[in-house]
Design a protein around this motif. Structure first.
Motif, PDB file in Angstrom:
ATOM      1  N   ALA A 190       0.873  -1.174   0.000  1.00 42.87           N
ATOM      2  CA  ALA A 190       0.000   0.000   0.000  1.00 42.87           C
ATOM      3  C   ALA A 190       0.906   1.218   0.000  1.00 42.87           C
ATOM      4  N   VAL A 191       0.981   1.920  -1.126  1.00 41.51           N
ATOM      5  CA  VAL A 191       1.904   3.039  -1.268  1.00 41.51           C
ATOM      6  C   VAL A 191       1.605   4.089  -0.209  1.00 41.51           C
ATOM      7  N   SER A 192       2.643   4.570   0.477  1.00 39.64           N
ATOM      8  CA  SER A 192       2.439   5.520   1.563  1.00 39.64           C
ATOM      9  C   SER A 192       3.626   6.460   1.646  1.00 39.64           C
ATOM     10  N   GLY A 193       3.882   6.963   2.862  1.00 41.47           N
ATOM     11  CA  GLY A 193       4.908   7.976   3.038  1.00 41.47           C
ATOM     12  C   GLY A 193       6.302   7.513   2.668  1.00 41.47           C
ATOM     13  N   ALA A 194       6.602   6.242   2.894  1.00 46.23           N
ATOM     14  CA  ALA A 194       7.949   5.759   2.579  1.00 46.23           C
ATOM     15  C   ALA A 194       8.237   5.894   1.088  1.00 46.23           C
ATOM     16  N   ASN A 195       7.254   5.524   0.241  1.00 42.86           N
ATOM     17  CA  ASN A 195       7.466   5.641  -1.203  1.00 42.86           C
ATOM     18  C   ASN A 195       7.639   7.092  -1.628  1.00 42.86           C
ATOM     19  N   LEU A 196       6.770   7.964  -1.083  1.00 35.51           N
ATOM     20  CA  LEU A 196       6.877   9.376  -1.437  1.00 35.51           C
ATOM     21  C   LEU A 196       8.180   9.975  -0.926  1.00 35.51           C
ATOM     22  N   ALA A 197       8.636   9.528   0.239  1.00 33.10           N
ATOM     23  CA  ALA A 197       9.902  10.036   0.758  1.00 33.10           C
ATOM     24  C   ALA A 197      11.058   9.669  -0.171  1.00 33.10           C
ATOM     25  N   ILE A 198      11.023   8.455  -0.722  1.00 28.75           N
ATOM     26  CA  ILE A 198      12.076   8.036  -1.651  1.00 28.75           C
ATOM     27  C   ILE A 198      12.040   8.899  -2.912  1.00 28.75           C
ATOM     28  N   VAL A 199      10.835   9.136  -3.440  1.00 31.16           N
ATOM     29  CA  VAL A 199      10.708   9.950  -4.647  1.00 31.16           C
ATOM     30  C   VAL A 199      11.153  11.385  -4.386  1.00 31.16           C
ATOM     31  N   ALA A 200      10.685  11.950  -3.258  1.00 32.42           N
ATOM     32  CA  ALA A 200      11.062  13.320  -2.938  1.00 32.42           C
ATOM     33  C   ALA A 200      12.566  13.437  -2.698  1.00 32.42           C
ATOM     34  N   GLY A 201      13.149  12.438  -2.023  1.00 23.73           N
ATOM     35  CA  GLY A 201      14.592  12.469  -1.791  1.00 23.73           C
ATOM     36  C   GLY A 201      15.387  12.430  -3.083  1.00 23.73           C
ATOM     37  N   ALA A 202      14.950  11.580  -4.015  1.00 23.86           N
ATOM     38  CA  ALA A 202      15.631  11.521  -5.310  1.00 23.86           C
ATOM     39  C   ALA A 202      15.496  12.835  -6.065  1.00 23.86           C
ATOM     40  N   ALA A 203      14.293  13.447  -6.006  1.00 22.59           N
ATOM     41  CA  ALA A 203      14.094  14.729  -6.695  1.00 22.59           C
ATOM     42  C   ALA A 203      14.968  15.821  -6.084  1.00 22.59           C
ATOM     43  N   LEU A 204      15.082  15.844  -4.761  1.00 26.34           N
ATOM     44  CA  LEU A 204      15.928  16.851  -4.114  1.00 26.34           C
ATOM     45  C   LEU A 204      17.394  16.646  -4.475  1.00 26.34           C
ATOM     46  N   ALA A 205      17.827  15.381  -4.512  1.00 25.18           N
ATOM     47  CA  ALA A 205      19.225  15.114  -4.858  1.00 25.18           C
ATOM     48  C   ALA A 205      19.534  15.561  -6.285  1.00 25.18           C
ATOM     49  N   ILE A 206      18.632  15.262  -7.219  1.00 26.90           N
ATOM     50  CA  ILE A 206      18.861  15.652  -8.613  1.00 26.90           C
ATOM     51  C   ILE A 206      18.867  17.171  -8.750  1.00 26.90           C
ATOM     52  N   SER A 207      17.896  17.831  -8.117  1.00 26.43           N
ATOM     53  CA  SER A 207      17.813  19.291  -8.248  1.00 26.43           C
ATOM     54  C   SER A 207      19.001  19.985  -7.602  1.00 26.43           C
ATOM     55  N   ARG A 208      19.551  19.380  -6.559  1.00 25.93           N
ATOM     56  CA  ARG A 208      20.737  19.969  -5.939  1.00 25.93           C
ATOM     57  C   ARG A 208      21.962  19.813  -6.831  1.00 25.93           C
ATOM     58  N   LEU A 209      22.045  18.659  -7.525  1.00 31.75           N
ATOM     59  CA  LEU A 209      23.182  18.442  -8.428  1.00 31.75           C
ATOM     60  C   LEU A 209      23.194  19.451  -9.570  1.00 31.75           C
ATOM     61  N   VAL A 210      22.001  19.827 -10.052  1.00 35.33           N
ATOM     62  CA  VAL A 210      21.943  20.780 -11.175  1.00 35.33           C
ATOM     63  C   VAL A 210      22.020  22.226 -10.703  1.00 35.33           C
ATOM     64  N   GLY A 211      22.090  22.434  -9.369  1.00 40.11           N
ATOM     65  CA  GLY A 211      22.314  23.775  -8.846  1.00 40.11           C
ATOM     66  C   GLY A 211      21.079  24.624  -8.677  1.00 40.11           C
ATOM     67  N   LEU A 212      19.908  24.032  -8.474  1.00 39.84           N
ATOM     68  CA  LEU A 212      18.700  24.818  -8.266  1.00 39.84           C
ATOM     69  C   LEU A 212      18.703  25.439  -6.876  1.00 39.84           C
ATOM     70  N   SER A 213      18.006  26.555  -6.754  1.00 38.90           N
ATOM     71  CA  SER A 213      17.887  27.216  -5.456  1.00 38.90           C
ATOM     72  C   SER A 213      16.978  26.416  -4.539  1.00 38.90           C
TER      73      SER A 213
END
Length: 818
Positions: free
Chosen positions: A240-263
């Protein structure tokens, strides 16, 4: 005032039998000392919290009242009250979900689909509406439909279940006519989900069903046995998709956006978009909605640079969902998700710090350090004024324990303390909801979740990556799911091991009685566990009771009984029998309606090799449990009836056997096999004879049942399938047979031949029947006839599994239950 009370009454009515979880953003602190330092007036703070809670409850009640008013008035509700047949245009709001098959004679694919009713056509008139409904339909064509599609259907409206916030139930007849394709967003989401399913086809069947459920909540191919093992081991939340799945997705998005230098604001916005997109792919289930709103609140806090308060975010999330989706108040899934999150936020930090106190000392607030310093100074002044003989050794605590750090003789590493505290806190928090929902406790859940935790994140990341690239590069996606399969395989293995542990699930009263008993138990246990002497006594008593149950009870009453010759499995309304064929081997005669129940019975008997499987006739209550027999077992060959009445079920069985390369035999009277202590002989039906018609629905199939005579050294049993009166009389005239035990034909229905039952001369009659079944089995007339014939009657609905054993040179029946 009366309007508020009325709204509250409506809200209370709509939320039963499941109680809603209503919280308000009162910003409750985690530590009393921190709360005291921030709030100089506790009475004022509690008054404000009470007022805020009442305002939230009133707002939620008003929202429910308005929704109920909108759904119980209007043309849809009026037509549903009359049970009118209509032609309607509907818009799907979720994926069609296949309903579980509950046994019986027929096996049709049926679906339940949430939808919005748009247009009603009745008697030449057309009326536009816009109300939520629940659609019940049959047919495989529903499985390929996606949310947002508009359909034209014909069916009958019915009143909804009391408490459901829908306007009506629509019972659809026939296939739908598709009016519009799915939206572009839903098309992409459907493509990702189907791509993940296709990539998972390279995995074994149990893994290919769990991986999509673990990643995006797609349980359309979930193995029923895997789902049962996860549920009974307390790991049902994994698919049952819940916070753990969203946390993984959000963490990956934050890591990618930080690598490209976003504010920082841009990174927060990118993470929010990723979570929204994932919610569309995973579908907005209650747990996804709760986790999504909490994630969005966290993203806003991150983007604005403000500190996050997890409990406040949870409270605000629950309030918003109650206001705009009040139907979640009756969702056990939503209640479980909120309770687990609250337990992790409130209990887990305290328990982690208790298990790992040394590393927490540096995290104390300035106020806490000042308070402890003042207390320490006061104790030192008090000790200086004591006589030398009464001064306490500074190297010891007041209870004599060494004063090393926290005064506790044990410390866990920080990571281990958190790994233990999080699943334990979540399980404790959801226990009251589980008691209300299912009436059982799951002590093994903490250990099982702890063991699978290292595998969840890799499986989720690899599976999500495969879903993203599957539409563009299917071969790469198939390679990516291979390592994910190892992680999923570990989860399945842990679940299967956990459910076989003693007391994996503990029966407990359900409803308010069970909740009150649980509260009383906790109220008694807390004072006992706080005192060292009482704690030692309680643990000693619990250990002695555990030894008595695990050691003494198996010695006095093991299952299965030693030297069992046959076991009639309690599979519900159906037949599932296992004839002994040697160590670890068993001949299976019918598989019941439920694969889970059949597999569980074979596991309890230690059977992993089935040299012969006999399917007496192709009714669902005798053959639908076939996947449970095939699960992780070798099957040598399958015997079926020569009269293939009910070709649809027979074709499905043949296709399954051909896929697994299992021989399918048609054996006539006189066919004989010997396996271990058992000799099996086929008595009926005769392929040369025509099929026998009867007076009831399905009688023709019942009368074509394969009949077996099983002989052992101390006696014999007659396995008569579902024979009815006509076939019983024919068998009596063609091959009169006697047996010590009779498997009562057709679950003890009233279609019995007294002459046939009398000629068998059985001293015991076994009846495989489901509790409170809709067929009236066993019939009172059949039970009375068996009593007149002097046969002792044993029923699976009353005694559970029934074993035939050798005793004193003859046969005896040993029930597993009372």
């Amino acid at each position: 005032m009366s309007a508020a009370l009325g709204a509250s009454a409506v809200a209370w009515w709509t939320r039963t039998p499941a109680r809603p979880t209503t919280q308000c953003d009162t910003r409750l602190p985690f530590r009393w000392s921190a709360w005291r330092s921030r709030s100089p007036a506790p009475a004022t703070a509690w008054r404000n919290a009470t007022i805020a809670t009442l305002v939230c409850a009133a707002a939620t009640s008003a929202s429910v009242a308005f929704r109920v008013q909108a759904l119980t008035t209007g043309p849809t509700a009026e037509l549903a009250a009359r049970g009118s047949s209509i032609t309607a245009q509907i818009a799907l709001t979720d994926d069609p979900k296949r309903r579980p098959h509950r046994g019986g004679h027929f096996n049709q694919e049926s679906y339940v689909i949430p939808a919005t009713l748009k247009v009603i056509r009745l008697a030449g008139s057309r009326q536009a509406v816009n109300v939520p409904i629940t659609v019940f339909a049959s047919g495989r064509h529903w499985s390929a439909l996606l949310p947002s599609q508009h359909l034209e259907v014909t069916g009958r409206l019915a009143e909804p279940t009391p408490g459901d916030l829908v306007a009506a139930i629509l019972l659809v007849r026939g296939a739908p006519r598709v009016l519009t394709p799915p939206s572009q967003l839903q098309t992409v989401a459907g493509s990702l989900r189907s791509g993940l399913r296709a990539a998972a086809d390279t995995l074994p069947p149990d893994q290919r069903g769990l991986l999509p459920g673990l990643v995006v909540g797609d349980v359309s191919r979930m193995d029923p046995q895997v789902a049962s093992d996860l549920r009974e081991s307390g790991m049902n939340h994994l698919h049952a998709v819940s916070g753990a799945n969203l946390a993984i997705v959000a963490g990956a998005a934050l890591a990618i956006s930080r690598l490209v230098g976003l504010s920082l604001p841009m990174r927060a916005g990118f993470a929010a978009l990723a979570m929204l997109a994932f919610a569309v792919v995973a579908r907005p289930s209650p747990s996804v909605l709760r986790a999504l709103l909490m994630g969005l609140v966290a993203a806003v806090a991150l983007g604005t640079g403000r500190a996050r308060d997890g409990l406040a975010a949870l409270s605000a999330t629950v309030l918003l969902l109650m206001l705009f989706a009040p139907e979640l108040a009756r969702s056990y899934g939503f209640a479980l998700s909120v309770a687990a999150t609250a337990g992790i936020l409130i209990l887990a930090p305290r328990w982690r710090d208790h298990l790992s106190p040394t590393e927490n000392e540096g995290d104390e607030s300035e106020h806490e350090r000042e308070t402890k310093g003042e207390d320490r100074n006061q104790r030192q002044v008090h000790q200086r004024h004591q006589s030398p003989g009464h001064r306490q050794n500074p190297a010891q605590s007041r209870d004599g324990a060494p004063q090393g750090g926290s005064g506790r003789p044990y410390r866990l590493p920080r990571w281990m303390a958190e790994a233990v505290a999080v699943p334990a806190a979540a399980q404790v928090a959801v226990t009251p909801v589980l008691v209300l929902m299912s009436g059982q406790l799951t002590p093994v859940a903490v250990l099982a979740n702890l063991l699978v935790a290292p595998a969840v994140a890799p499986a989720t990341l690899l599976g999500f990556g495969a879903a993203l690239i599957a539409p563009l590069w299917p071969d790469a996606a198939s390679l990516l799911v291979i390592p994910a399969g190892y992680a999923v395989g570990w989860i399945i293995a842990v679940a299967r091991w956990a459910v076989n542990l003693p007391f994996a699930t503990v029966p407990w009263p359900s409803g308010l009685l069970g909740l009150g008993l649980l509260g009383l138990t906790v109220a008694i246990a807390i004072p006992i566990l706080r005192r060292r002497a009482w704690r030692v006594l309680a643990l000693t008593a619990a250990g002695a009771a555990l030894v008595a149950v695990l050691v003494v009870r198996p010695i006095t009453g093991p299952w299965p009984p030693k030297g069992w010759l046959m076991v009639m499995c309690d599979v519900g309304q159906g037949d599932g029998l296992v004839v002994a064929a040697g160590p670890g081997r068993g001949v299976v005669v019918d598989t019941g309606p439920d694969p889970i129940a059949m597999d569980r019975c074979l596991r309890s008997l230690g059977v992993d090799d089935v040299p012969l499987l006999v399917l007496t006739h192709p009714h669902a209550d005798h053959v639908d449990g076939l996947p449970g027999v095939l699960r992780n077992r070798r099957v040598g060959a399958v015997v079926v009836s020569p009269h293939q009445t009910g070709a649809g079920a027979a074709d499905r069985i043949s296709a399954t056997l051909a896929q697994r390369r299992i021989p399918e035999w048609v054996a006539g009277p006189g066919s004989r096999w010997r396996f271990g202590p058992s000799e099996l002989t086929v008595l009926a039906p005769d392929p040369a004879m025509s099929e026998m018609h009867g007076h009831g629905e399905g009688s023709e199939i019942n009368n074509s049942s394969v009949v077996l005579h099983v002989r052992w050294r101390p006696g014999s049993i007659l396995l008569s399938g579902d024979l009815e009166t006509e076939a019983q009389d024919d068998l009596l005239h063609r091959a009169g047979i006697r047996a010590d035990i009779l498997k009562t034909p057709h679950h003890g229905s009233n279609r019995q031949s007294p002459a046939f039952l009398s000629s068998v001369g059985a001293r015991a009659a076994l009846i495989s029947v489901g509790a409170d079944n809709d067929y009236g089995h066993p019939a009172p007339s059949t039970l009375a006839l068996l009593r007149r014939l002097g046969a002792a009657t044993y029923r699976t609905d009353q005694s559970g599994d029934l074993a035939v054993v050798e005793r004193d040179g003859g046969l005896a029946v040993v029930p597993r239950g009372p």
